[in-house]
Design a protein around this motif. Structure first.
Motif, PDB file in Angstrom:
ATOM      1  N   THR A 177       0.835  -1.210   0.000  1.00  0.00           N
ATOM      2  CA  THR A 177       0.000   0.000   0.000  1.00  0.00           C
ATOM      3  C   THR A 177       0.872   1.263   0.000  1.00  0.00           C
ATOM      4  OG1 THR A 177      -0.118  -0.078   2.405  1.00  0.00           O
ATOM      5  CG2 THR A 177      -1.943  -1.080   1.206  1.00  0.00           C
ATOM      6  N   TYR A 217       5.121  -1.637  -6.999  1.00  0.00           N
ATOM      7  CA  TYR A 217       3.741  -1.834  -6.555  1.00  0.00           C
ATOM      8  C   TYR A 217       3.017  -2.842  -7.448  1.00  0.00           C
ATOM      9  CZ  TYR A 217      -1.210  -0.867  -6.020  1.00  0.00           C
ATOM     10  OH  TYR A 217      -2.555  -0.999  -5.850  1.00  0.00           O
ATOM     11  N   ILE A 229     -14.071 -12.279   4.068  1.00  0.00           N
ATOM     12  CA  ILE A 229     -12.633 -12.069   3.811  1.00  0.00           C
ATOM     13  C   ILE A 229     -11.824 -13.292   4.245  1.00  0.00           C
ATOM     14  CG2 ILE A 229     -12.034 -10.827   5.964  1.00  0.00           C
ATOM     15  CD1 ILE A 229     -10.707 -10.021   2.469  1.00  0.00           C
ATOM     16  N   VAL A 279      -2.470  -7.541   5.165  1.00  0.00           N
ATOM     17  CA  VAL A 279      -3.115  -6.318   4.651  1.00  0.00           C
ATOM     18  C   VAL A 279      -4.532  -6.622   4.170  1.00  0.00           C
ATOM     19  CG1 VAL A 279      -3.068  -4.573   2.810  1.00  0.00           C
ATOM     20  CG2 VAL A 279      -0.965  -5.149   4.015  1.00  0.00           C
ATOM     21  N   GLY A 291      -9.918  -5.693   4.719  1.00  0.00           N
ATOM     22  CA  GLY A 291     -11.101  -6.199   4.048  1.00  0.00           C
ATOM     23  C   GLY A 291     -12.379  -6.281   4.861  1.00  0.00           C
ATOM     24  N   ALA A 345     -19.218   0.410   6.145  1.00  0.00           N
ATOM     25  CA  ALA A 345     -19.988   1.014   5.036  1.00  0.00           C
ATOM     26  C   ALA A 345     -21.396   0.427   5.004  1.00  0.00           C
ATOM     27  CB  ALA A 345     -19.269   0.787   3.711  1.00  0.00           C
ATOM     28  N   GLY A 359     -18.146   5.620   1.678  1.00  0.00           N
ATOM     29  CA  GLY A 359     -16.809   5.055   1.428  1.00  0.00           C
ATOM     30  C   GLY A 359     -15.734   6.102   1.707  1.00  0.00           C
ATOM     31  N   ARG A 381      -1.280  11.400   0.540  1.00  0.00           N
ATOM     32  CA  ARG A 381      -0.282  11.242  -0.510  1.00  0.00           C
ATOM     33  C   ARG A 381       0.848  12.222  -0.223  1.00  0.00           C
ATOM     34  NH1 ARG A 381      -2.912   7.200  -1.544  1.00  0.00           N
ATOM     35  NH2 ARG A 381      -3.860   6.651  -3.525  1.00  0.00           N
ATOM     36  N   GLY A 421     -15.559   6.544  -3.695  1.00  0.00           N
ATOM     37  CA  GLY A 421     -15.631   5.824  -2.413  1.00  0.00           C
ATOM     38  C   GLY A 421     -14.646   4.666  -2.308  1.00  0.00           C
ATOM     39  N   PHE A 422     -14.268   4.079  -3.452  1.00  0.00           N
ATOM     40  CA  PHE A 422     -13.239   3.031  -3.444  1.00  0.00           C
ATOM     41  C   PHE A 422     -11.891   3.602  -3.868  1.00  0.00           C
ATOM     42  CE2 PHE A 422     -16.921   0.006  -4.248  1.00  0.00           C
ATOM     43  CZ  PHE A 422     -16.804  -0.691  -3.058  1.00  0.00           C
ATOM     44  N   GLN A 478      -6.558   2.264  -6.331  1.00  0.00           N
ATOM     45  CA  GLN A 478      -7.965   2.129  -5.935  1.00  0.00           C
ATOM     46  C   GLN A 478      -8.219   0.733  -5.374  1.00  0.00           C
ATOM     47  OE1 GLN A 478     -11.067   1.677  -9.126  1.00  0.00           O
ATOM     48  NE2 GLN A 478      -9.420   2.545 -10.338  1.00  0.00           N
ATOM     49  N   THR A 495     -15.395  -7.504  -4.485  1.00  0.00           N
ATOM     50  CA  THR A 495     -15.826  -8.352  -3.368  1.00  0.00           C
ATOM     51  C   THR A 495     -16.780  -7.565  -2.468  1.00  0.00           C
ATOM     52  OG1 THR A 495     -13.619  -9.285  -3.420  1.00  0.00           O
ATOM     53  CG2 THR A 495     -14.942  -9.830  -1.525  1.00  0.00           C
ATOM     54  N   GLU A 550     -20.687  -8.341  -1.539  1.00  0.00           N
ATOM     55  CA  GLU A 550     -21.185  -8.489  -0.161  1.00  0.00           C
ATOM     56  C   GLU A 550     -22.376  -7.560   0.084  1.00  0.00           C
ATOM     57  OE1 GLU A 550     -18.023  -8.522   2.918  1.00  0.00           O
ATOM     58  OE2 GLU A 550     -16.655  -8.821   1.256  1.00  0.00           O
TER      59      GLU A 550
HETATM   60  C1  HEM Z   1     -17.177  -0.833   1.204  1.00  0.00           C
HETATM   61  C2  HEM Z   1     -16.003  -1.372   1.477  1.00  0.00           C
HETATM   62  C3  HEM Z   1     -14.671  -0.762   1.127  1.00  0.00           C
HETATM   63  C4  HEM Z   1     -14.322   0.547   0.967  1.00  0.00           C
HETATM   64  C5  HEM Z   1     -15.196   1.784   1.090  1.00  0.00           C
HETATM   65  C6  HEM Z   1     -12.904   0.561   0.617  1.00  0.00           C
HETATM   66  C7  HEM Z   1     -12.204   1.718   0.327  1.00  0.00           C
HETATM   67  C8  HEM Z   1     -10.897   1.726  -0.120  1.00  0.00           C
HETATM   68  C9  HEM Z   1     -10.206   2.909  -0.588  1.00  0.00           C
HETATM   69  C10 HEM Z   1     -10.776   4.303  -0.650  1.00  0.00           C
HETATM   70  C11 HEM Z   1      -8.947   2.506  -0.960  1.00  0.00           C
HETATM   71  C12 HEM Z   1      -7.892   3.381  -1.632  1.00  0.00           C
HETATM   72  C13 HEM Z   1      -6.622   3.588  -0.857  1.00  0.00           C
HETATM   73  C14 HEM Z   1      -5.632   4.475  -1.574  1.00  0.00           C
HETATM   74  O1  HEM Z   1      -5.884   5.017  -2.642  1.00  0.00           O
HETATM   75  O2  HEM Z   1      -4.541   4.650  -1.017  1.00  0.00           O
HETATM   76  C15 HEM Z   1      -8.844   1.094  -0.682  1.00  0.00           C
HETATM   77  C16 HEM Z   1      -7.731   0.317  -0.869  1.00  0.00           C
HETATM   78  C17 HEM Z   1      -7.652  -1.015  -0.544  1.00  0.00           C
HETATM   79  N1  HEM Z   1      -8.687  -1.861  -0.226  1.00  0.00           N
HETATM   80 FE1  HEM Z   1     -10.569  -1.307   0.082  1.00  0.00          FE
HETATM   81  N2  HEM Z   1     -12.438  -0.731   0.604  1.00  0.00           N
HETATM   82  C18 HEM Z   1     -13.483  -1.572   0.893  1.00  0.00           C
HETATM   83  C19 HEM Z   1     -13.460  -2.964   0.940  1.00  0.00           C
HETATM   84  C20 HEM Z   1     -12.339  -3.737   0.755  1.00  0.00           C
HETATM   85  C21 HEM Z   1     -12.294  -5.191   0.763  1.00  0.00           C
HETATM   86  C22 HEM Z   1     -13.502  -6.116   0.929  1.00  0.00           C
HETATM   87  C23 HEM Z   1     -10.982  -5.546   0.600  1.00  0.00           C
HETATM   88  C24 HEM Z   1     -10.370  -6.942   0.528  1.00  0.00           C
HETATM   89  C25 HEM Z   1     -10.878  -7.930  -0.167  1.00  0.00           C
HETATM   90  C26 HEM Z   1     -10.214  -4.323   0.468  1.00  0.00           C
HETATM   91  C27 HEM Z   1      -8.857  -4.278   0.276  1.00  0.00           C
HETATM   92  C28 HEM Z   1      -8.168  -3.121  -0.031  1.00  0.00           C
HETATM   93  C29 HEM Z   1      -6.725  -3.113  -0.220  1.00  0.00           C
HETATM   94  C30 HEM Z   1      -5.793  -4.307  -0.108  1.00  0.00           C
HETATM   95  C31 HEM Z   1      -6.404  -1.771  -0.540  1.00  0.00           C
HETATM   96  C32 HEM Z   1      -5.020  -1.212  -0.812  1.00  0.00           C
HETATM   97  C33 HEM Z   1      -4.825  -1.007  -2.276  1.00  0.00           C
HETATM   98  C34 HEM Z   1      -3.538  -0.317  -2.559  1.00  0.00           C
HETATM   99  O3  HEM Z   1      -2.948   0.417  -1.766  1.00  0.00           O
HETATM  100  O4  HEM Z   1      -3.098  -0.508  -3.640  1.00  0.00           O
HETATM  101  N3  HEM Z   1     -11.067  -3.254   0.555  1.00  0.00           N
HETATM  102  N4  HEM Z   1     -10.054   0.626  -0.193  1.00  0.00           N
END
Ligand code: HEM
Length: 420
Positions: free
Chosen positions: A97, A104, A161, A244, A249, A256, A293, A300, A350-351, A357, A363, A367
């Motif tokens: 991350t 990366y 997860i 991580v 996860g 949310a 989200g 950054r 939000g993601f 992202q 997943t 859910e």
């Molecule tokens: C509604 C649920 C979720 C929200 C709102 C959410 C939101 C986010 C956001 C905003 C980021 C971006 C981080 C960045 O740009 O630095 C992120 C990264 C990440 N999320 Fe989610 N997430 C959710 C669910 C999940 C789930 C279910 C998993 C695992 C299966 C997960 C695993 C990750 C991982 C590993 C990263 C890091 C990605 C990276 O740095 O490259 N997330 N998430």
């Protein structure tokens, strides 16, 4: 530079988090509406003492997240919130991350197939359906009231997860404890390391076992893919990747979902709409993630002197993108503060957006979809069991949302499986 004034030395620095009155539990601080107009890129002092540029317009947040060359992830996601997340600390093996560029992508390439391909999602759906049915049955067995967050969304997303990575549900305390430390603003760096240690030791054993004897699970498939590549992962990297995923996860999704359901029940006609027209559910999922989200925003670091939305920023400066504020920007969404399950939109943040992202977004979508499908059909009378203003909130954590959502119902319809 004075710690409390901006770099001109004339203006008192604004402090994060911005105040969020109890009476508006469904949105970020109302101050963001003013900031987006008057000071869309503004210097702030963060809870950890870090100074950063707070970015709140949709277009500017997208620009920052979309350009990993000018805005590095080396800081980690939340050094502005968490005392243990020192942005200057060297990156540990497998701490993807906090990586940029090719370093990366090596990780992303291997993990993505576990959480995002149509084949994997199709395999995951019946598992998640079974988990959700089971939890609804457990609610029915327990009585007429429950805490939707603690009794429902946390177990559902934990089981999901666990299944994705390949860790037995019974061992969930290991990553729950680790997540509690990671998301806590009171943990110091040594406390954090101590909280992660049992999870890392456990995952090390798991990785060694799966290397010798691969199973049909996420860890094993990542190991096999990595062994077939030019640059296989070390055991420490594999341990860190799994940690991580497990920590990132479950509570993001649980919160949310709890926040989303809280909003749907507080605007009860929205819940009824989903029951009478389930075709609205995919849109409702996007609306929940748009509204809830991204939570406390993401950090950054500026890699070279540049501008954000016309404001000059310098190499080495920190930036915090206020994702929820961006997703309430009226330039991007009509009536953005209205929660509307029938909204037709795309492109919420939000993601996150761009290179980093969310890995788990497909997943998480699955859910949320299954939960809304099953709940609206099996518990049509679901409603809040306390006044909106009495619902307790988690604050000072990167995952902001209700700490409990008391709900009640008249009747729970038996599952189709149970009826057969
Ligand atoms: C509604 C649920 C979720 C929200 C709102 C959410 C939101 C986010 C956001 C905003 C980021 C971006 C981080 C960045 O740009 O630095 C992120 C990264 C990440 N999320 Fe989610 N997430 C959710 C669910 C999940 C789930 C279910 C998993 C695992 C299966 C997960 C695993 C990750 C991982 C590993 C990263 C890091 C990605 C990276 O740095 O490259 N997330 N998430």
């Amino acid at each position: 530079m004075d710690q409390h004034t901006d770099r001109t030395g004339t203006r008192e620095l604004m402090e994060l988090p911005l105040p969020r009155p109890r009476e508006c539990p469904f949105g970020p601080s109302p101050d963001y509406a003013r900031l987006r107009i008057e000071a869309p890129v503004v210097e702030v002092r963060c809870p950890t003492g870090m100074r950063a540029w707070l970015v709140s317009r949709y277009a500017d947040v997208r620009e920052v997240l979309g350009d990993s060359e000018r805005f590095s992830s080396r800081t980690g996601q939340v050094p502005h919130m968490m005392g243990h997340a020192d942005p200057a600390r060297p990156v540990r093996p497998g701490e993807f991350t906090r990586m940029d560029g090719a370093e990366y992508q090596r990780f992303r390439r291997h993990i993505s197939p576990e959480v995002g391909t149509p084949k994997r999602l199709a395999e995951l759906r019946p598992r998640i359906e079974a988990i959700v049915e089971e939890r609804i049955d457990a609610l029915a067995a327990a009585g007429r009231t429950a805490d939707f967050y603690g009794d429902f969304t946390v177990p559902v997303t934990t089981a999901a997860i666990s299944g994705v990575v390949g860790v037995p549900y019974a061992d969930r305390h290991l990553f729950h404890d680790a997540a509690a430390a990671v998301f806590s603003d009171v943990s110091s760096e040594p406390e954090m390391a101590a909280a992660m240690q049992p999870l890392h030791a456990y995952l090390y054993q798991l990785v060694r076992a799966r290397q010798e004897n691969p199973q049909d699970d996420g860890v094993s498939r990542i190991i096999v893919r990595s062994q077939e590549s030019n640059e296989p992962f070390s055991e420490m990297e594999l341990v860190s990747m799994c940690a991580v995923m497990l920590v990132a996860g479950f509570d993001t999704t649980a919160t949310a979902l709890a926040h989303g359901l809280f909003a749907l029940l507080a605007h009860r006609e929205q819940y009824t709409r989903l029951r009478t027209d389930p075709s609205l559910i995919p849109g409702a999922v996007e609306e929940i993630v748009r509204c809830f989200g991204g939570a406390a925003g993401i950090a950054r670091q500026v890699t070279r002197d540049t501008e954000i939305g016309g404001t000059p920023v310098s190499e080495g400066d920190y930036v915090v993108v206020a994702i929820q504020a961006a997703d309430r920007d009226p330039e991007a969404f009509d009536e953005p503060d209205r929660i509307d399950v029938g909204r037709r939109m795309s492109g919420h943040l939000g993601f996150g957006y761009g290179t980093h992202q969310c890995f788990g977004q497909q997943t998480a979508r699955l859910e949320l979809t299954v939960v809304l499908e099953k709940l609206t059909q099996r518990i049509p009378s679901l409603r809040l069991a306390s006044a909106v203003e009495d619902v307790p909130f988690k604050t000072h954590t990167p995952v902001i949302g209700p700490a409990a959502v008391p709900v009640t119902w008249d009747e729970i319809v038996p599952s189709e499986k149970g009826q057969r």
